[in-house]
Design a protein around this motif. Structure first.
Motif, PDB file in Angstrom:
ATOM      1  N   LEU A  30       0.751  -1.089  -0.099  1.00 28.03           N
ATOM      2  CA  LEU A  30       0.042  -0.218  -0.067  1.00 28.03           C
ATOM      3  C   LEU A  30       0.767   1.183   0.015  1.00 28.03           C
ATOM      4  CD1 LEU A  30      -2.624  -1.064   2.441  1.00 28.03           C
ATOM      5  CD2 LEU A  30      -3.171  -0.701  -0.113  1.00 28.03           C
ATOM      6  N   LEU A  31       2.032   1.328   0.686  1.00 30.31           N
ATOM      7  CA  LEU A  31       2.815   2.471   0.755  1.00 30.31           C
ATOM      8  C   LEU A  31       3.475   2.834  -0.678  1.00 30.31           C
ATOM      9  CD1 LEU A  31       4.644   1.999   4.193  1.00 30.31           C
ATOM     10  CD2 LEU A  31       3.104   3.758   3.586  1.00 30.31           C
ATOM     11  N   ALA A  32       3.817   1.571  -1.400  1.00 29.28           N
ATOM     12  CA  ALA A  32       4.397   1.648  -2.483  1.00 29.28           C
ATOM     13  C   ALA A  32       3.304   2.230  -3.768  1.00 29.28           C
ATOM     14  CB  ALA A  32       4.996   0.100  -3.211  1.00 29.28           C
ATOM     15  N   LEU A  33       2.186   1.631  -3.475  1.00 30.50           N
ATOM     16  CA  LEU A  33       1.235   2.384  -4.435  1.00 30.50           C
ATOM     17  C   LEU A  33       0.918   3.756  -4.033  1.00 30.50           C
ATOM     18  CD1 LEU A  33      -1.806  -0.402  -4.441  1.00 30.50           C
ATOM     19  CD2 LEU A  33      -0.481   0.392  -6.366  1.00 30.50           C
ATOM     20  N   LEU A  34       0.823   4.347  -2.878  1.00 30.55           N
ATOM     21  CA  LEU A  34       0.599   5.772  -2.673  1.00 30.55           C
ATOM     22  C   LEU A  34       1.848   6.495  -2.991  1.00 30.55           C
ATOM     23  CD1 LEU A  34      -0.682   5.399   1.195  1.00 30.55           C
ATOM     24  CD2 LEU A  34      -1.850   6.320  -0.881  1.00 30.55           C
ATOM     25  N   TYR A  35       3.013   5.962  -2.918  1.00 32.68           N
ATOM     26  CA  TYR A  35       4.142   6.545  -3.464  1.00 32.68           C
ATOM     27  C   TYR A  35       4.231   6.682  -4.945  1.00 32.68           C
ATOM     28  CZ  TYR A  35       9.094   7.592  -4.320  1.00 32.68           C
ATOM     29  OH  TYR A  35      10.465   8.163  -4.660  1.00 32.68           O
ATOM     30  N   LEU A  36       3.735   5.672  -5.721  1.00 29.83           N
ATOM     31  CA  LEU A  36       3.586   5.795  -7.015  1.00 29.83           C
ATOM     32  C   LEU A  36       2.627   6.648  -7.477  1.00 29.83           C
ATOM     33  CD1 LEU A  36       4.370   1.745  -7.964  1.00 29.83           C
ATOM     34  CD2 LEU A  36       6.132   3.975  -8.322  1.00 29.83           C
ATOM     35  N   ARG A  37       1.412   7.187  -6.755  1.00 34.92           N
ATOM     36  CA  ARG A  37       0.258   7.889  -7.362  1.00 34.92           C
ATOM     37  C   ARG A  37       0.813   9.244  -7.044  1.00 34.92           C
ATOM     38  NH1 ARG A  37      -5.523   5.370  -6.004  1.00 34.92           N
ATOM     39  NH2 ARG A  37      -5.550   3.789  -7.601  1.00 34.92           N
ATOM     40  N   LEU A  38       1.703   9.614  -5.968  1.00 32.04           N
ATOM     41  CA  LEU A  38       2.014  10.870  -5.651  1.00 32.04           C
ATOM     42  C   LEU A  38       3.112  11.421  -6.846  1.00 32.04           C
ATOM     43  CD1 LEU A  38       2.289  10.830  -2.194  1.00 32.04           C
ATOM     44  CD2 LEU A  38       0.638  11.830  -3.624  1.00 32.04           C
TER      45      LEU A  38
END
Length: 80
Positions: free
Chosen positions: A72-80
């Motif tokens: 989930l942290l990786a997805l949040l990081y990629l979306r920003l």
């Protein structure tokens, strides 16, 4: 007297052979322990190896939660 000298010589040869084998076994043990510590040294030099190793040793439920959180942290990081 001649027989006792031969017996003493045989005894000394046996003692020398035993000592040689003991030294050889100690050298082999030392080499094995060094090769094992070299492998551990290589593993510890890998980046984040300690974290990965600790994660692998966690119970399944905790490990899955940690992996889900990291995803989930990786997805949040990629979306920003």
């Amino acid at each position: 007297m001649h027989q006792s000298l031969q017996d003493e010589r045989k005894l000394l040869k046996l003692k020398a052979e035993a000592l040689r084998l003991k030294i050889l076994s100690n050298q082999m043990r030392r080499q094995q322990s060094q090769s094992g510590s070299e492998m551990l040294g290589l593993l510890s030099q890998l980046p984040k190896a300690g974290l990965v190793w600790r994660l692998a040793n966690l119970p399944r439920k905790t490990r899955n939660k940690a992996l889900l959180g990291a995803g989930l942290l990786a997805l949040l990081y990629l979306r920003l």
